[in-house]
Design a protein around this motif. Structure first.
Motif, PDB file in Angstrom:
ATOM      1  N   ARG A  16      39.949  41.728  41.624  1.00  0.00           N
ATOM      2  CA  ARG A  16      40.880  42.723  41.087  1.00  0.00           C
ATOM      3  C   ARG A  16      42.042  42.961  42.049  1.00  0.00           C
ATOM      4  N   LEU A  19      44.429  39.855  42.011  1.00  0.00           N
ATOM      5  CA  LEU A  19      45.200  39.809  40.763  1.00  0.00           C
ATOM      6  C   LEU A  19      46.268  40.895  40.721  1.00  0.00           C
ATOM      7  N   LYS A  20      45.925  42.084  41.180  1.00  0.00           N
ATOM      8  CA  LYS A  20      46.893  43.183  41.200  1.00  0.00           C
ATOM      9  C   LYS A  20      48.074  42.836  42.104  1.00  0.00           C
ATOM     10  N   VAL A  23      50.288  39.971  40.488  1.00  0.00           N
ATOM     11  CA  VAL A  23      51.138  40.471  39.404  1.00  0.00           C
ATOM     12  C   VAL A  23      52.297  41.276  39.985  1.00  0.00           C
ATOM     13  N   LYS A  24      52.022  42.091  40.999  1.00  0.00           N
ATOM     14  CA  LYS A  24      53.088  42.863  41.638  1.00  0.00           C
ATOM     15  C   LYS A  24      54.143  41.935  42.228  1.00  0.00           C
ATOM     16  N   LYS A  27      56.151  40.305  39.410  1.00  0.00           N
ATOM     17  CA  LYS A  27      57.067  41.279  38.800  1.00  0.00           C
ATOM     18  C   LYS A  27      58.261  41.545  39.702  1.00  0.00           C
ATOM     19  N   ASP A  37      51.359  40.802  28.941  1.00  0.00           N
ATOM     20  CA  ASP A  37      50.158  41.532  29.360  1.00  0.00           C
ATOM     21  C   ASP A  37      50.070  41.485  30.876  1.00  0.00           C
ATOM     22  N   GLU A  38      50.472  42.564  31.520  1.00  0.00           N
ATOM     23  CA  GLU A  38      50.514  42.603  32.976  1.00  0.00           C
ATOM     24  C   GLU A  38      49.143  42.672  33.623  1.00  0.00           C
ATOM     25  N   THR A  39      48.088  42.797  32.846  1.00  0.00           N
ATOM     26  CA  THR A  39      46.742  42.836  33.412  1.00  0.00           C
ATOM     27  C   THR A  39      46.104  41.450  33.466  1.00  0.00           C
ATOM     28  N   ASP A  40      46.786  40.464  32.914  1.00  0.00           N
ATOM     29  CA  ASP A  40      46.241  39.105  32.815  1.00  0.00           C
ATOM     30  C   ASP A  40      47.149  38.145  33.585  1.00  0.00           C
TER      31      ASP A  40
END
Length: 90
Positions: A16, A19-20, A23-24, A27, A37-40
């Motif tokens: 987790r 992945l977090k 994505v950050k 972005k 889908d920013e969680t994937d």
């Protein structure tokens, strides 16, 4: 990778966190991209590729450290390999 494993303590916590942070970073680098889908992470990377045509190159230092740190924890080893396979396979 070794730091993530050591700091997290558990494989799912490590996943987790990685992945977090990924994505950050994506972005931040691709602010103009609309993400589905920013969680994937797989979807995020697909969105960036689809909208920019840019490929990703992923370097993972010490990717195999889980096999040294968790020598007898085959469940965590499998979960980690599954995590890498899902994220990097396509």
């Amino acid at each position: 990778m070794q730091r993530f494993i050591r700091d997290a303590g558990e494989i799912d916590v490590m996943e987790r966190k990685i992945l977090k942070l990924l994505v950050k970073d994506i972005k931040d680098d691709y602010q103009e991209i609309s993400l589905f889908d920013e969680t994937d992470i797989v979807q995020v990377m697909s969105d960036v590729y689809r909208q920019t045509g840019r490929f990703f190159v992923i370097l993972i230092d010490e990717w195999d450290c889980i096999f040294r740190e968790y020598k007898e924890d085959h469940v965590s080893q499998k979960a980690y390999l599954d995590f890498l396979r899902i994220w990097l396979k396509d």
